[in-house]
Every structure is written in C-alpha cells, then in structure tokens.
Design an enzyme around this catalytic site. Structure first.
Site, PDB file in Angstrom:
ATOM      1  N   SER A 175       1.298  -9.706  -0.457  1.00 37.54           N
ATOM      2  CA  SER A 175       0.929  -8.290  -0.391  1.00 37.54           C
ATOM      3  C   SER A 175       1.266  -7.623   0.933  1.00 37.54           C
ATOM      4  O   SER A 175       1.428  -6.397   0.980  1.00 37.54           O
ATOM      5  CB  SER A 175      -0.564  -8.121  -0.680  1.00 37.54           C
TER       6      SER A 175
ATOM      7  N   LYS B 165       0.805  -1.224   0.000  1.00 38.71           N
ATOM      8  CA  LYS B 165       0.000   0.000   0.000  1.00 38.71           C
ATOM      9  C   LYS B 165       0.835   1.270   0.000  1.00 38.71           C
ATOM     10  O   LYS B 165       0.364   2.337  -0.406  1.00 38.71           O
ATOM     11  CB  LYS B 165      -0.927   0.002   1.214  1.00 38.71           C
TER      12      LYS B 165
END
Length: 327
Positions: A309, A54
C-alpha cells in the site's frame, strides 16, 4: 464468508469504473511485480507520486468538487499517506489545503505534506482528536472535508486498485489488503466481488492494532484505544476503528481478516526490498508478511496478490529494517 446484512449504501462497480476514468490522467497504473515465490505477486502502490495508494481516493474526491468548493479549499486529517495525497492533489489542482496530522507521524510524511504546499496542523496521537480538529477547521473556514477512508468517493478511488489487479491477472485467486480505517479494503473488495465473487479478499492487520480482526470475529465494530494502536511500527495502520461505511463493505464483501506480528512485518519489509527491489513501509509490508508466514493457511486457490500500500518511511527506519530485519 461474506454476508450482506448492512443497509448502508455501498459503492457500486460503476462508481469504481467512473473513478478509474476520472483519475487515470493523475495517477500511476502500478504493475504487478513477481515475488520470488510460486504464484505470488505484489501490487506496489509505493510507485505512486506520493508513495501510496491514497492518491487514488484523494484525486477522485477532489476532482468531484464544485468550483466554489475548490476556491474555498479542503481539509483532511491523516497520520501521513492521506495527508500527502491530499496535499499533492490540491497542489496539482490549485486548491488550498489544510491537513491535520498527529504528533507521532513520521518526519518524512510531515515534511512531504508541507513540501506539497499544505498548511499542516499538529494534534495528539488519537485518530478521533485529529478528526475532531478537522471538523472544527471545516466549520471555521468553510473548508470541504476530504475524509481518509469513510467516504464513497475515497472508497471508489481505492477500488481502482482491485480493477487493475483483475485486468492484469484474471486468474487471481486471493488478494491480501492492508487494513486501517478500511478505505482500501472496502474499495478493492467491492471491485473484486462485484466481478469475480470467487476471488478471496483477505485483510491484514498488525496484531497490536487488530481492531478490524476483532470486529469480524465478534460481529460488531470494535474500537482500540490510541495507546493500543500506537504500539505497532505500522504507523499507517494505527486508526482505532473501521469507518461506518467501511464496516458495511467489510461485512458485505471481505472473506476474512488476519493478523501478523511486529517481527513478521519487519522481516517482510526487509525481504521485499532485498528480493524485489521495492521499498515498503511497515504498513504496506503486512500483506507480504501474511503471505510469507501464512501461505499454507491461505491455501492454493490460484495466484496470490499482496497489495503493497505504501513505501513512505524515514531513511533511518529503512536502514534499521535492512540491517536487522526481524531481529
């Protein structure tokens, strides 16, 4: 197969390359790490300063702000990893930040978001509730929204993951991508398909939060309830539906979306830690689970890359996963 039916403006390859140049001084170029199976590699975004991919989109969005917008500050909403990314990027850039988080967010993610200097506002578990509260705060205080996924700057930043995979492993055959609101898979799929259309991009979701899977199967965007998605251990994948722009990218570029069980993602998180020494949260483990459980169905089209991720999980959960695995 992918289709290009949506009139929505999609992120371009030049957008993603520009984002890569812009954020390079602020993020880690994560390596490809071999998993002890033939032709299987991990892209560990858990090695970013905030422990997840992110950070790429957050920096791309916030570096694009005007001086006036920086001075007023930003607002974001997130179940955890985007929250930390916005808080960290804001701290690094000297920008005030307010972050709206759900009351069921992991304590580690809450604590780290506060530690990076953000003002954290707690609401209920529904993703729509935190989005609504972020909109209210933006209007009340003049804060600039930094959306978690439904934004071209966020998508372009996430797409830099795809650029790096193809640069480091040009022969890549298939890339597995976790799916939540769709920011990561939108960017990665655009970066890959606009350069190498033959490389397959496949999204992965938990069975208990499979709204994108159902969307692809039905041909229209499907929404799950907050109660439905909250059942999965993968807290980062509890968004109830894909964003508008993300759905357009999925329709245009994504080959398929598959699902994995809770037991499979638990085993995958354990295996990743024991076999590669990489810590992965359940949300990041879904792609490893897909590779371990569905390798035959995925076929052999060349090297397989699974994007890990994020690696932000509470120590207690890590201990549980390591000691019990899928039991």
């Amino acid at each position: 197969m992918p289709t290009s039916l949506s009139p929505a403006p999609l992120v371009s390859l030049s957008d993603i390359r520009a984002a890569h140049t812009l954020i390079r001084p602020h993020v880690v170029r994560t390596p490809l790490v071999p998993f002890p199976l033939e032709n299987f590699w991990l892209k560990p975004e858990s090695l970013q300063p905030t422990g997840a991919f992110k950070l790429r989109g957050a920096f791309n969005a916030m570096l694009s702000l005007t001086p006036e917008e920086r001075a007023r500050g930003v607002v974001a909403h997130s179940s955890g990893n985007h929250a930390q990314a916005v808080a960290y990027a804001a701290q690094q850039l000297g920008i005030p930040a307010v972050v709206v988080m759900p009351d069921n967010a992991p304590h580690l993610k809450l604590d780290m978001t506060r530690a990076f200097g953000a003002d954290v506002v707690i609401v209920g578990p529904a993703s729509e509730e935190r989005a609504r509260r972020a909109e209210e705060l933006s209007a009340e205080r003049g804060l600039t929204p930094i959306p978690p996924y439904d934004d071209p700057r966020i998508i372009a930043g996430a797409g830099t993951v795809g650029l790096e995979i193809l640069e480091d492993l040009p022969g890549t055959g298939t890339i597995l991508v976790p799916v939540s609101g769709g920011g990561l898979i939108s960017g990665v799929a655009a970066a890959v398909k606009l350069q190498r259309p033959g490389v397959r991009v496949i999204g992965v979701e938990p069975e208990l939060a499979a709204d994108a899977h159902e969307s692809v199967r039905s041909g229209h965007r499907v929404t799950f309830s907050a109660e439905q998605v909250s059942r999965t251990l993968a807290d980062g994948l509890r968004v109830q539906h894909l964003g508008d722009l993300n759905w357009a990218h999925v329709q245009a570029y994504v080959d398929d979306i598959i699902t994995v069980s809770e037991a499979a993602l638990r085993r995958a998180a354990r295996e990743a830690t024991l076999r590669t020494r990489l810590v992965t949260e359940p949300s990041g483990a879904v792609t490893i689970a897909a590779a371990l459980d569905h390798r035959a169905a995925l076929g052999e089209t060349g090297p397989l890359v699974a994007i890990l991720s994020g690696g932000n999980l509470d120590p207690g959960l890590l201990t549980e996963l390591l000691t019990t695995g899928g039991a």
